[in-house]
Scaffold this motif. Structure first.
Motif, PDB file in Angstrom:
ATOM      1  N   LEU A 445       0.812  -1.206   0.000  1.00  9.04           N
ATOM      2  CA  LEU A 445       0.000   0.000   0.000  1.00  9.04           C
ATOM      3  C   LEU A 445       0.854   1.268   0.000  1.00  9.04           C
ATOM      4  N   GLY A 446       2.086   1.198   0.533  1.00  5.84           N
ATOM      5  CA  GLY A 446       2.953   2.366   0.542  1.00  5.84           C
ATOM      6  C   GLY A 446       3.330   2.794  -0.863  1.00  5.84           C
ATOM      7  N   GLU A 447       3.779   1.825  -1.686  1.00 13.23           N
ATOM      8  CA  GLU A 447       4.134   2.146  -3.067  1.00 13.23           C
ATOM      9  C   GLU A 447       2.916   2.622  -3.842  1.00 13.23           C
ATOM     10  N   LEU A 448       1.795   1.940  -3.654  1.00 15.09           N
ATOM     11  CA  LEU A 448       0.578   2.326  -4.355  1.00 15.09           C
ATOM     12  C   LEU A 448       0.116   3.719  -3.921  1.00 15.09           C
ATOM     13  N   ALA A 449       0.283   4.058  -2.634  1.00 16.63           N
ATOM     14  CA  ALA A 449      -0.141   5.362  -2.129  1.00 16.63           C
ATOM     15  C   ALA A 449       0.651   6.495  -2.778  1.00 16.63           C
ATOM     16  N   HIS A 450       1.964   6.278  -2.989  1.00 15.66           N
ATOM     17  CA  HIS A 450       2.771   7.311  -3.639  1.00 15.66           C
ATOM     18  C   HIS A 450       2.264   7.586  -5.054  1.00 15.66           C
ATOM     19  N   LEU A 451       1.908   6.526  -5.796  1.00  9.76           N
ATOM     20  CA  LEU A 451       1.387   6.715  -7.149  1.00  9.76           C
ATOM     21  C   LEU A 451       0.061   7.476  -7.118  1.00  9.76           C
ATOM     22  N   VAL A 452      -0.824   7.070  -6.216  1.00 13.65           N
ATOM     23  CA  VAL A 452      -2.138   7.709  -6.124  1.00 13.65           C
ATOM     24  C   VAL A 452      -1.992   9.172  -5.724  1.00 13.65           C
ATOM     25  N   TYR A 453      -1.139   9.433  -4.729  1.00 14.95           N
ATOM     26  CA  TYR A 453      -0.967  10.813  -4.260  1.00 14.95           C
ATOM     27  C   TYR A 453      -0.400  11.706  -5.359  1.00 14.95           C
ATOM     28  N   HIS A 454       0.571  11.178  -6.139  1.00 22.16           N
ATOM     29  CA  HIS A 454       1.167  11.979  -7.216  1.00 22.16           C
ATOM     30  C   HIS A 454       0.100  12.394  -8.229  1.00 22.16           C
ATOM     31  N   ASP A 455      -0.776  11.455  -8.609  1.00 24.99           N
ATOM     32  CA  ASP A 455      -1.838  11.783  -9.571  1.00 24.99           C
ATOM     33  C   ASP A 455      -2.789  12.835  -9.000  1.00 24.99           C
ATOM     34  N   ILE A 456      -3.196  12.655  -7.738  1.00 25.15           N
ATOM     35  CA  ILE A 456      -4.131  13.604  -7.118  1.00 25.15           C
ATOM     36  C   ILE A 456      -3.490  14.976  -6.966  1.00 25.15           C
ATOM     37  N   LYS A 457      -2.223  15.014  -6.571  1.00 21.63           N
ATOM     38  CA  LYS A 457      -1.517  16.288  -6.391  1.00 21.63           C
ATOM     39  C   LYS A 457      -1.449  17.054  -7.708  1.00 21.63           C
ATOM     40  N   GLU A 458      -1.160  16.353  -8.797  1.00 20.96           N
ATOM     41  CA  GLU A 458      -1.058  17.007 -10.094  1.00 20.96           C
ATOM     42  C   GLU A 458      -2.408  17.546 -10.556  1.00 20.96           C
ATOM     43  N   GLN A 459      -3.478  16.831 -10.251  1.00 26.88           N
ATOM     44  CA  GLN A 459      -4.796  17.204 -10.757  1.00 26.88           C
ATOM     45  C   GLN A 459      -5.504  18.222  -9.877  1.00 26.88           C
ATOM     46  N   GLN A 460      -5.337  18.112  -8.542  1.00 22.68           N
ATOM     47  CA  GLN A 460      -6.171  18.901  -7.639  1.00 22.68           C
ATOM     48  C   GLN A 460      -5.405  19.879  -6.758  1.00 22.68           C
ATOM     49  N   ALA A 461      -4.130  19.654  -6.501  1.00 22.72           N
ATOM     50  CA  ALA A 461      -3.413  20.477  -5.517  1.00 22.72           C
ATOM     51  C   ALA A 461      -1.992  20.767  -5.964  1.00 22.72           C
ATOM     52  N   LYS A 462      -1.833  21.145  -7.215  1.00 24.01           N
ATOM     53  CA  LYS A 462      -0.498  21.318  -7.779  1.00 24.01           C
ATOM     54  C   LYS A 462       0.281  22.416  -7.059  1.00 24.01           C
ATOM     55  N   ASP A 463      -0.390  23.481  -6.654  1.00 22.43           N
ATOM     56  CA  ASP A 463       0.290  24.623  -6.042  1.00 22.43           C
ATOM     57  C   ASP A 463       0.222  24.627  -4.514  1.00 22.43           C
ATOM     58  N   ARG A 464      -0.287  23.556  -3.911  1.00 20.36           N
ATOM     59  CA  ARG A 464      -0.421  23.521  -2.460  1.00 20.36           C
ATOM     60  C   ARG A 464       0.799  22.899  -1.791  1.00 20.36           C
ATOM     61  N   THR A 465       1.008  23.240  -0.518  1.00 22.36           N
ATOM     62  CA  THR A 465       2.103  22.670   0.282  1.00 22.36           C
ATOM     63  C   THR A 465       1.524  21.562   1.158  1.00 22.36           C
ATOM     64  N   ILE A 466       1.836  20.321   0.813  1.00 19.26           N
ATOM     65  CA  ILE A 466       1.305  19.163   1.540  1.00 19.26           C
ATOM     66  C   ILE A 466       2.466  18.262   1.949  1.00 19.26           C
ATOM     67  N   ASP A 467       2.532  17.933   3.222  1.00 18.83           N
ATOM     68  CA  ASP A 467       3.537  16.997   3.739  1.00 18.83           C
ATOM     69  C   ASP A 467       2.914  15.597   3.745  1.00 18.83           C
ATOM     70  N   PHE A 468       3.246  14.773   2.748  1.00 18.07           N
ATOM     71  CA  PHE A 468       2.676  13.427   2.610  1.00 18.07           C
ATOM     72  C   PHE A 468       3.671  12.417   3.166  1.00 18.07           C
ATOM     73  N   ILE A 469       3.266  11.667   4.208  1.00 20.09           N
ATOM     74  CA  ILE A 469       4.158  10.754   4.929  1.00 20.09           C
ATOM     75  C   ILE A 469       3.634   9.336   4.805  1.00 20.09           C
ATOM     76  N   VAL A 470       4.524   8.402   4.461  1.00 20.33           N
ATOM     77  CA  VAL A 470       4.195   6.971   4.411  1.00 20.33           C
ATOM     78  C   VAL A 470       5.174   6.259   5.324  1.00 20.33           C
ATOM     79  N   THR A 471       4.671   5.497   6.285  1.00 18.93           N
ATOM     80  CA  THR A 471       5.535   4.860   7.270  1.00 18.93           C
ATOM     81  C   THR A 471       5.011   3.479   7.642  1.00 18.93           C
ATOM     82  N   GLY A 472       5.941   2.589   8.062  1.00 20.29           N
ATOM     83  CA  GLY A 472       5.561   1.268   8.560  1.00 20.29           C
ATOM     84  C   GLY A 472       5.457   0.225   7.459  1.00 20.29           C
ATOM     85  N   ASP A 473       5.191  -1.014   7.900  1.00 10.85           N
ATOM     86  CA  ASP A 473       4.992  -2.132   6.974  1.00 10.85           C
ATOM     87  C   ASP A 473       3.574  -2.074   6.437  1.00 10.85           C
ATOM     88  N   LEU A 474       3.435  -1.785   5.151  1.00  9.77           N
ATOM     89  CA  LEU A 474       2.113  -1.560   4.563  1.00  9.77           C
ATOM     90  C   LEU A 474       1.746  -2.633   3.550  1.00  9.77           C
TER      91      LEU A 474
END
Length: 595
Positions: A445-474
Motif C-alpha cells: 500500500l505504501g508504493e501504491l499510495a505514492h502513485l495515487v498521491y502523485h496523480d491527485i496532487k497534479e490534478q487537484q493540488a499542484k500549487d499547495r504545500t502538503i507533507d505526505f508521509i508513508v511509514t511502517g509495513d504496509l
C-alpha cells in the motif's frame, strides 16, 4: 453489654462519617458546577472575534446577508453558553448578576447589528460603539471568571479542611469492627466446635461401613441443615447410585436416532426416535442387521464421528444422515457392542438446495442489474449531452446577444450537468464493486499510495504545500485495483478537506489494534463532529455543504463495500478542525489463498 456499647459507638461513628461524606460530596458538586460555569464562559468568550468580525462585515460589505447570518449564529451560541452558565451558578451566586449584565450587553450588540444592517451606516463612530460594546462584554466575562476562580478557592479550602475527618472516622470504625469481629469469632468458634463434633463422629462411623447410622440433629442452623443433607446423602448411598429409570428417560427423550448393535451388526436396542424417523416398528428393527439400513459398513468402524451417508427408510426412500459410532462398555459374557447416533439432515440438504437456487436467482438479478445500470447510464447521458451541447452552443454562438445574467445561468446549467454526469459515474462504480471479480495478490500500500498521491496532487493540488508521509509495513493481501480505489478515495478526501489550510499533513501508516494489522490515513483538515459519524459511510450522505467542499457522497460508501469484500472493517476518529483518521483492515491473509 460490651457488644451493645460497641455497636452504639459504631453507629455514632457511621453517622459522623455520613455527615462528613455529605459535606465533602456537596463541596465536590459545587466545585463541579463552578468548573462547568467557567467552561461555558470560556466558550462564550471564544465567540467574541466572530461577533466583532461579522459586525465589521455587516458594516463594510455590500452584500451583508451572509455576514448578518454569521453574526446571529455566533450571537445565538454565545447566548446559549451564558444561559448554561446561569443554570450552573444559581441565583444566589455573585456571578449571576455579572452574567445577566453580559446577556444585556449581548442584546445591545444585537440591536447595534440590526441598526447597521438596516441603515448601512459605515461611519467610524458606529464602529467605535460596536467595539466598545464587545470590549465591555469581554470585561464582564473576565470579571465573572475571576469571581468563579475566587469561589473555587473557597470551596477548595473547605474540602481541604474536612479531608481528615473521614480518615479518622474510618480508622475508628475499622478498630471497632475488628473488636466486634474478634468477639463474634470466638463465640462462633465455640459453637461450631460443639455442633460439628457429632457430625465428624458420624462421618467416621459411616466411612467405616455402617450405612445405617445417622448423625444426630443438635441445632437448627447452618450446621443443622448440613447434618440433614449428610443424612440424606447417606440414605442415597444405600440405594442404587444411578437410576435405571433416569437413563431410560434420557434415551427416550432424544430427538436423534440411537441404535446399539453387536460386533456382527445385529441391532440390539433402539430408541423411540428411531422408529419415528425411519418408519419401522421396533420389532422390525431389533435383531436385524444394521447393514440393511446403511450404505456404509458400520461393523468395520470401531469409533468415528460425523460420517455422512444415507439411511434406508421403511417406505424405500433414502434420507441423508450424519452418524457417529463409539464403543460401548461390554455387556455380560464379554459381548462387544457399539452405539450409533444418527441425525437426519434432509432438512439441511433441502435448505442447501434452496440456497443454490437462490444464488442462481441472485446471479441472474445481478446480470439484470448490470444491464439496467448500463441502460440507465446510456439513457441518462444522452439528454445530458444534448443539454450540455446546446448550452455550449448558446455561449459560443450568441455570446454577443446574451447579457451577463444569462451567461451566468448557462454556466450554472453546464456545471450542474457535469456534476450529474460525475454522479452517474459514481453510482455505476458503486454498483459494480460487489460484482467485480477479485484477483488477490500481495499489495504494498505504501508504493501504491505514492502513485495515487502523485496523480491527485497534479490534478487537484499542484500549487499547495502538503507533507505526505508513508511509514511502517504496509503490505497486505488484496485485489490491486480495488485497493487503489480505496486509497484514491481516502487520500483524495484528505487532500480535499485540508484545502482550507495553508499547509497540510497527510500520513499513511500501520499499527496493531486488537491483535490485527490495521492501516490508517490521518490528516489535519476540517474534520467533522463524531455525532454524525454513523452517516459517513452511507451512499449520498455528506457532512459538508457543496459550497465548502464538493463531492457526491458515494466515495466512502464505495470504500466500505471494498473493505467488506476483503472481510475487513473500516472506522473513523475525527474532531472539528482537528482532522480525521480513517482506520481499515483487510481480513484476508496469506493462508486464505495461494499466490
Amino acid at each position: 453489654m460490651t457488644i451493645l456499647a460497641i455497636s452504639t459507638f459504631f453507629i455514632v461513628e457511621l453517622g459522623v462519617l455520613f455527615v462528613t461524606s455529605q459535606d465533602f460530596l456537596g463541596g465536590l458538586s459545587e466545585l463541579r458546577s463552578i468548573i462547568k460555569a467557567d467552561e461555558a464562559i470560556r466558550k462564550a468568550k471564544q465567540l467574541s472575534p466572530s461577533l466583532h468580525d461579522s459586525l465589521e462585515q455587516i458594516r463594510l460589505t455590500p452584500d451583508r446577508s451572509d455576514a448578518n447570518t454569521l453574526y446571529f449564529v455566533a450571537e445565538s451560541k454565545a447566548l446559549e453558553q451564558l444561559k448554561l452558565c446561569l443554570s450552573f451558578v444559581g441565583r444566589n451566586s455573585d456571578v449571576y448578576p455579572l452574567i445577566e449584565e453580559a446577556i444585556k450587553h449581548l442584546a445591545q450588540l444585537k440591536k447595534s447589528s440590526l441598526e447597521i444592517f438596516l441603515s448601512n451606516d459605515k461611519s467610524i463612530a458606529k464602529q467605535l460603539v460596536v467595539e466598545q460594546l464587545v470590549l465591555e462584554w469581554n470585561e464582564i466575562l473576565t470579571k465573572s471568571q475571576i469571581s468563579l476562580t475566587e469561589k473555587s478557592s473557597v470551596v477548595f479550602d473547605r474540602l481541604y479542611a474536612i479531608r481528615l475527618r473521614p480518615l479518622i472516622s474510618s480508622v475508628t470504625l475499622a478498630i471497632v469492627f475488628l473488636i466486634m469481629a474478634l468477639i463474634l469469632g470466638l463465640r462462633i468458634s465455640a459453637k461450631l466446635q460443639h455442633s460439628t463434633g457429632s457430625l465428624v463422629n458420624a462421618i467416621n462411623i459411616i466411612s467405616g461401613g455402617n450405612l445405617d447410622y445417622r448423625a444426630p440433629l443438635l441445632e437448627h442452623d447452618e450446621i443443622g441443615r448440613l447434618t440433614h443433607a449428610f443424612n440424606a446423602m447417606t440414605s442415597n448411598l444405600q440405594e442404587t447410585t444411578v437410576s435405571k429409570h433416569h437413563i431410560e428417560n434420557i434415551i427416550n427423550s432424544m430427538l436423534d436416532c440411537l441404535l446399539v448393535f453387536s460386533e456382527d451388526g445385529t441391532i440390539l436396542r433402539i430408541n423411540p426416535a428411531t422408529t419415528d424417523i425411519l418408519g419401522y416398528d421396533s420389532h422390525e428393527l431389533l435383531n436385524r442387521s444394521i447393514q440393511s439400513l446403511f450404505s456404509e459398513d458400520l461393523t468395520s468402524i470401531s469409533q468415528s464421528k460425523n460420517i455422512e451417508t444415507t439411511c434406508l427408510k421403511k417406505d424405500g426412500t433414502k434420507t441423508p444422515v450424519i452418524l457417529s459410532v463409539s464403543p460401548l462398555q461390554n455387556l455380560g459374557e464379554g459381548l462387544k457392542t457399539r452405539v450409533c447416533i444418527i441425525k437426519d439432515i434432509s432438512d439441511i440438504r433441502a435448505a442447501e438446495e434452496d440456497l443454490r437456487e437462490k444464488n442462481i436467482l441472485l446471479a441472474n438479478a445481478n446480470r439484470e442489474l448490470e444491464s439496467f445500470s448500463y441502460s440507465v447510464s446510456h439513457d441518462l447521458r444522452a439528454p445530458l449531452r444534448a443539454v450540455d451541447g446546446f448550452s455550449q452552443a448558446l455561449v459560443e454562438d450568441y455570446s454577443n446577444t446574451l447579457d451577463d445574467e444569462a451567461k451566468r445561468y448557462l454556466s450554472r446549467i453546464r456545471i450542474a450537468i457535469q456534476k450529474m454526469g460525475a454522479l452517474i459515474d459514481d453510482i455505476l462504480k458503486l454498483s459494480r464493486i460487489n460484482r467485480t471479480e477479485m484477483n488477490l495478490e500481495q499489495v504494498n500500500l505504501g508504493e501504491l499510495a505514492h502513485l495515487v498521491y502523485h496523480d491527485i496532487k497534479e490534478q487537484q493540488a499542484k500549487d499547495r504545500t502538503i507533507d505526505f508521509i508513508v511509514t511502517g509495513d504496509l503490505t497486505c493481501y488484496a485485489d490491486y485495483a480495488l485497493a487503489r480505489i480505496v486509497l484514491e478515495n481516502l487520500i483524495g478526501n484528505s487532500v480535499k478537506y485540508t484545502s482550507k489550510h495553508p499547509t497540510a499533513r497527510i500520513e499513511l501508516g500501520a499499527t496493531t489494534i486488537d491483535g490485527k494489522k490495521t492501516f490508517y490515513i490521518k490528516d489535519d483538515g476540517a474534520g467533522f463532529d463524531m455525532a454524525y459519524a454513523q452517516k459517513l459511510f452511507g451512499a449520498f450522505q455528506r457532512l459538508h455543504r457543496d459550497s465548502e467542499f464538493s463531492g457526491s457522497g458515494v466515495g466512502l460508501a464505495t470504500v466500505q463495500r471494498i473493505i467488506h469484500r476483503h472481510q475487513g472493517k473500516i472506522w473513523v476518529d475525527a474532531a472539528v478542525e482537528r482532522g480525521a483518521t480513517f482506520y481499515f483492515t483487510f481480513g484476508i491473509s496469506k493462508n486464505d489463498f495461494t499466490i
